[in-house]
Design a protein around this motif. Structure first.
Motif, PDB file in Angstrom:
ATOM      1  N   ASP A  83       0.825  -1.208   0.000  1.00  0.00           N
ATOM      2  CA  ASP A  83       0.000   0.000   0.000  1.00  0.00           C
ATOM      3  C   ASP A  83       0.856   1.254   0.000  1.00  0.00           C
ATOM      4  OD1 ASP A  83      -2.260  -1.562   0.027  1.00  0.00           O
ATOM      5  OD2 ASP A  83      -2.634  -1.335   2.180  1.00  0.00           O
ATOM      6  N   ARG A  84       1.917   1.255   0.784  1.00  0.00           N
ATOM      7  CA  ARG A  84       2.777   2.437   0.877  1.00  0.00           C
ATOM      8  C   ARG A  84       3.582   2.632  -0.409  1.00  0.00           C
ATOM      9  NH1 ARG A  84       1.390   5.913   4.634  1.00  0.00           N
ATOM     10  NH2 ARG A  84       3.442   6.365   5.541  1.00  0.00           N
ATOM     11  N   LEU A  85       4.035   1.529  -1.005  1.00  0.00           N
ATOM     12  CA  LEU A  85       4.773   1.642  -2.263  1.00  0.00           C
ATOM     13  C   LEU A  85       3.886   2.176  -3.386  1.00  0.00           C
ATOM     14  CD1 LEU A  85       6.959  -1.592  -2.319  1.00  0.00           C
ATOM     15  CD2 LEU A  85       7.802   0.750  -2.574  1.00  0.00           C
ATOM     16  N   ALA A  86       2.588   1.975  -3.263  1.00  0.00           N
ATOM     17  CA  ALA A  86       1.653   2.449  -4.287  1.00  0.00           C
ATOM     18  C   ALA A  86       1.415   3.953  -4.201  1.00  0.00           C
ATOM     19  CB  ALA A  86       0.320   1.713  -4.159  1.00  0.00           C
ATOM     20  N   GLU A  87       1.920   4.594  -3.147  1.00  0.00           N
ATOM     21  CA  GLU A  87       1.787   6.042  -3.010  1.00  0.00           C
ATOM     22  C   GLU A  87       2.978   6.703  -3.707  1.00  0.00           C
ATOM     23  OE1 GLU A  87       0.964   7.521   0.899  1.00  0.00           O
ATOM     24  OE2 GLU A  87      -0.006   5.652   1.518  1.00  0.00           O
ATOM     25  N   PRO A  88       2.767   7.412  -4.811  1.00  0.00           N
ATOM     26  CA  PRO A  88       3.876   7.965  -5.596  1.00  0.00           C
ATOM     27  C   PRO A  88       4.840   8.816  -4.783  1.00  0.00           C
ATOM     28  CG  PRO A  88       1.829   8.133  -6.828  1.00  0.00           C
ATOM     29  CD  PRO A  88       1.460   7.686  -5.440  1.00  0.00           C
ATOM     30  N   ALA A  89       4.325   9.629  -3.879  1.00  0.00           N
ATOM     31  CA  ALA A  89       5.205  10.509  -3.103  1.00  0.00           C
ATOM     32  C   ALA A  89       6.183   9.709  -2.255  1.00  0.00           C
ATOM     33  CB  ALA A  89       4.377  11.438  -2.221  1.00  0.00           C
ATOM     34  N   LEU A  90       5.753   8.568  -1.733  1.00  0.00           N
ATOM     35  CA  LEU A  90       6.630   7.738  -0.911  1.00  0.00           C
ATOM     36  C   LEU A  90       7.573   6.921  -1.785  1.00  0.00           C
ATOM     37  CD1 LEU A  90       4.180   6.435   1.840  1.00  0.00           C
ATOM     38  CD2 LEU A  90       5.669   8.441   1.891  1.00  0.00           C
ATOM     39  N   ALA A  91       7.071   6.404  -2.909  1.00  0.00           N
ATOM     40  CA  ALA A  91       7.907   5.618  -3.811  1.00  0.00           C
ATOM     41  C   ALA A  91       9.035   6.447  -4.397  1.00  0.00           C
ATOM     42  CB  ALA A  91       7.061   5.020  -4.932  1.00  0.00           C
ATOM     43  N   ARG A  92       8.838   7.787  -4.486  1.00  0.00           N
ATOM     44  CA  ARG A  92       9.858   8.677  -5.055  1.00  0.00           C
ATOM     45  C   ARG A  92      10.909   9.107  -4.028  1.00  0.00           C
ATOM     46  NH1 ARG A  92       5.376  11.196  -7.787  1.00  0.00           N
ATOM     47  NH2 ARG A  92       5.351  12.800  -6.166  1.00  0.00           N
ATOM     48  N   ARG A  93      10.650   8.870  -2.763  1.00  0.00           N
ATOM     49  CA  ARG A  93      11.653   9.245  -1.766  1.00  0.00           C
ATOM     50  C   ARG A  93      12.978   8.536  -2.052  1.00  0.00           C
ATOM     51  NH1 ARG A  93       8.515   9.142   4.122  1.00  0.00           N
ATOM     52  NH2 ARG A  93       7.621  11.236   3.967  1.00  0.00           N
ATOM     53  N   ARG A  94      14.068   9.122  -1.568  1.00  0.00           N
ATOM     54  CA  ARG A  94      15.404   8.642  -1.920  1.00  0.00           C
ATOM     55  C   ARG A  94      16.051   7.824  -0.808  1.00  0.00           C
ATOM     56  NH1 ARG A  94      17.850   9.550  -7.132  1.00  0.00           N
ATOM     57  NH2 ARG A  94      15.961  10.257  -8.200  1.00  0.00           N
ATOM     58  N   VAL A  95      16.836   6.841  -1.244  1.00  0.00           N
ATOM     59  CA  VAL A  95      17.782   6.145  -0.371  1.00  0.00           C
ATOM     60  C   VAL A  95      19.167   6.487  -0.898  1.00  0.00           C
ATOM     61  CG1 VAL A  95      18.661   3.916   0.418  1.00  0.00           C
ATOM     62  CG2 VAL A  95      16.193   4.258   0.146  1.00  0.00           C
ATOM     63  N   GLU A  96      20.025   6.938   0.007  1.00  0.00           N
ATOM     64  CA  GLU A  96      21.361   7.388  -0.384  1.00  0.00           C
ATOM     65  C   GLU A  96      22.413   6.574   0.355  1.00  0.00           C
ATOM     66  OE1 GLU A  96      21.996  11.705  -0.874  1.00  0.00           O
ATOM     67  OE2 GLU A  96      23.555  11.450   0.658  1.00  0.00           O
ATOM     68  N   ILE A  97      23.416   6.114  -0.380  1.00  0.00           N
ATOM     69  CA  ILE A  97      24.499   5.313   0.194  1.00  0.00           C
ATOM     70  C   ILE A  97      25.824   5.968  -0.167  1.00  0.00           C
ATOM     71  CG2 ILE A  97      25.621   3.044   0.259  1.00  0.00           C
ATOM     72  CD1 ILE A  97      22.955   1.892  -0.852  1.00  0.00           C
ATOM     73  N   GLY A  98      26.660   6.190   0.825  1.00  0.00           N
ATOM     74  CA  GLY A  98      27.977   6.756   0.586  1.00  0.00           C
ATOM     75  C   GLY A  98      29.046   5.933   1.269  1.00  0.00           C
ATOM     76  N   LEU A  99      30.093   5.557   0.542  1.00  0.00           N
ATOM     77  CA  LEU A  99      31.214   4.784   1.102  1.00  0.00           C
ATOM     78  C   LEU A  99      32.461   5.651   1.090  1.00  0.00           C
ATOM     79  CD1 LEU A  99      29.178   2.554  -0.021  1.00  0.00           C
ATOM     80  CD2 LEU A  99      31.178   1.054  -0.114  1.00  0.00           C
ATOM     81  N   ARG A 100      33.202   5.606   2.206  1.00  0.00           N
ATOM     82  CA  ARG A 100      34.478   6.295   2.297  1.00  0.00           C
ATOM     83  C   ARG A 100      35.500   5.336   2.884  1.00  0.00           C
ATOM     84  NH1 ARG A 100      30.398   9.638   3.400  1.00  0.00           N
ATOM     85  NH2 ARG A 100      30.318  11.688   2.429  1.00  0.00           N
ATOM     86  N   ILE A 101      36.698   5.341   2.289  1.00  0.00           N
ATOM     87  CA  ILE A 101      37.772   4.452   2.727  1.00  0.00           C
ATOM     88  C   ILE A 101      38.967   5.295   3.146  1.00  0.00           C
ATOM     89  CG2 ILE A 101      39.314   2.578   2.053  1.00  0.00           C
ATOM     90  CD1 ILE A 101      37.271   1.891  -0.151  1.00  0.00           C
ATOM     91  N   ALA A 102      39.529   4.975   4.305  1.00  0.00           N
ATOM     92  CA  ALA A 102      40.752   5.625   4.772  1.00  0.00           C
ATOM     93  C   ALA A 102      41.633   4.544   5.387  1.00  0.00           C
ATOM     94  CB  ALA A 102      40.455   6.725   5.795  1.00  0.00           C
ATOM     95  N   GLY A 103      42.731   4.234   4.714  1.00  0.00           N
ATOM     96  CA  GLY A 103      43.604   3.177   5.213  1.00  0.00           C
ATOM     97  C   GLY A 103      42.881   1.857   5.248  1.00  0.00           C
ATOM     98  N   GLU A 104      42.782   1.264   6.431  1.00  0.00           N
ATOM     99  CA  GLU A 104      42.121  -0.031   6.609  1.00  0.00           C
ATOM    100  C   GLU A 104      40.721   0.099   7.185  1.00  0.00           C
ATOM    101  OE1 GLU A 104      43.528  -2.851   5.466  1.00  0.00           O
ATOM    102  OE2 GLU A 104      45.034  -1.467   4.700  1.00  0.00           O
TER     103      GLU A 104
END
Length: 262
Positions: A179-200
């Protein structure tokens, strides 16, 4: 989301080219001009550098989610993947600026994150750049999968966890999710992933655009096997804490930062 300030000049300094997948040629050209990046040929395999193409990091903006399932899209030199969705070019430029501050970066809609094996693809992209043992790669993928699931279900869609381990509870949970996925405003929300590496050390941020949630008081003692400062909320925090070296909740619970030893 409030991770890092957007900056088109920052994107120019980080990325050597802009790749497009499923974007109209005119829009790719316009976006490349805004970012000051040479555009790649739309429809070309993003992971395969041609003769004379730069090997420095490339930014991929895509329009059709099924195309991004190809593992070749996640191979070097591409280091950032942004779903165009219904975003204007200015918003895409903002995302490109944030992508420039990370070693690897992903921004997709909730609808895409719900069906795309984001964790597996991101770990494949990481493994192409940094040697990972099978165990370490498995731990990172497990934690990232949990964090992305949390961002989709509990964050952007605001669906509560299952109340009991019964068939009826599972059916209610599945129906709420649909039901929630069928709501366009919610389906358009973003998931953001950021990776950062420093040494180990590897840091992974996963952010959503939900309402957030309040963890338990930081000074409250954690029960055995639980993560200090995190309430048992159905968000899989204990599972993430069992494989990550540390984790923090930021932005009012809308962002989780996980740390791993490489």
């Amino acid at each position: 989301m409030t991770p890092l300030p957007p900056s088109a000049p920052q994107a120019r300094s980080r990325f050597a080219s802009l790749r497009g997948s499923g974007l109209p040629a005119g829009r790719l050209q316009a976006l490349a001009g805004r970012l000051g990046l040479p555009p790649g040929r739309d429809g070309a395999a993003p992971g395969a550098a041609g003769v004379g193409e730069p090997e420095a990091p490339a930014l991929l903006v895509f329009a059709v989610p099924p195309e991004i399932r190809d593992p070749a899209c996640w191979a070097p030199p591409v280091a950032a993947w942004i779903e165009a969705g219904d975003l204007e070019d200015a918003a895409l430029a903002d995302l490109a600026g944030r992508a420039a501050a990370a070693d690897l970066f992903v921004s997709v809609t909730t609808a895409t994150a719900n069906t795309l094996q984001v964790a597996r693809l991101v770990v494949q992209a990481l493994a192409a750049r940094r040697a990972l043992t099978e165990e370490r790669g498995g731990d990172i993928e497990f934690a990232l999968h949990e964090a992305v699931s949390n961002a989709v279900v509990h964050g952007n869609l605001q669906v509560q966890g299952m109340k009991g381990l019964t068939v009826a509870a599972l059916e209610r949970f599945s129906q709420d999710l649909a039901d929630r996925l069928a709501e366009p405003a919610l389906a358009r929300r973003r998931v953001e992933i950021g990776l950062r590496i420093a040494g180990e050390t590897l840091w992974i941020d996963v952010a959503d655009e939900g309402e957030g949630f309040l963890p338990a008081a930081p000074d409250a003692p954690a029960p055995p096997g639980r993560v200090a400062g995190c309430e048992s909320s159905g968000r899989g925090l204990d599972l993430i804490g069992s494989v990550a070296r540390s984790l923090r909740l930021l932005d009012g619970g809308r962002r989780i930062r996980m740390e791993f030893a490489l």
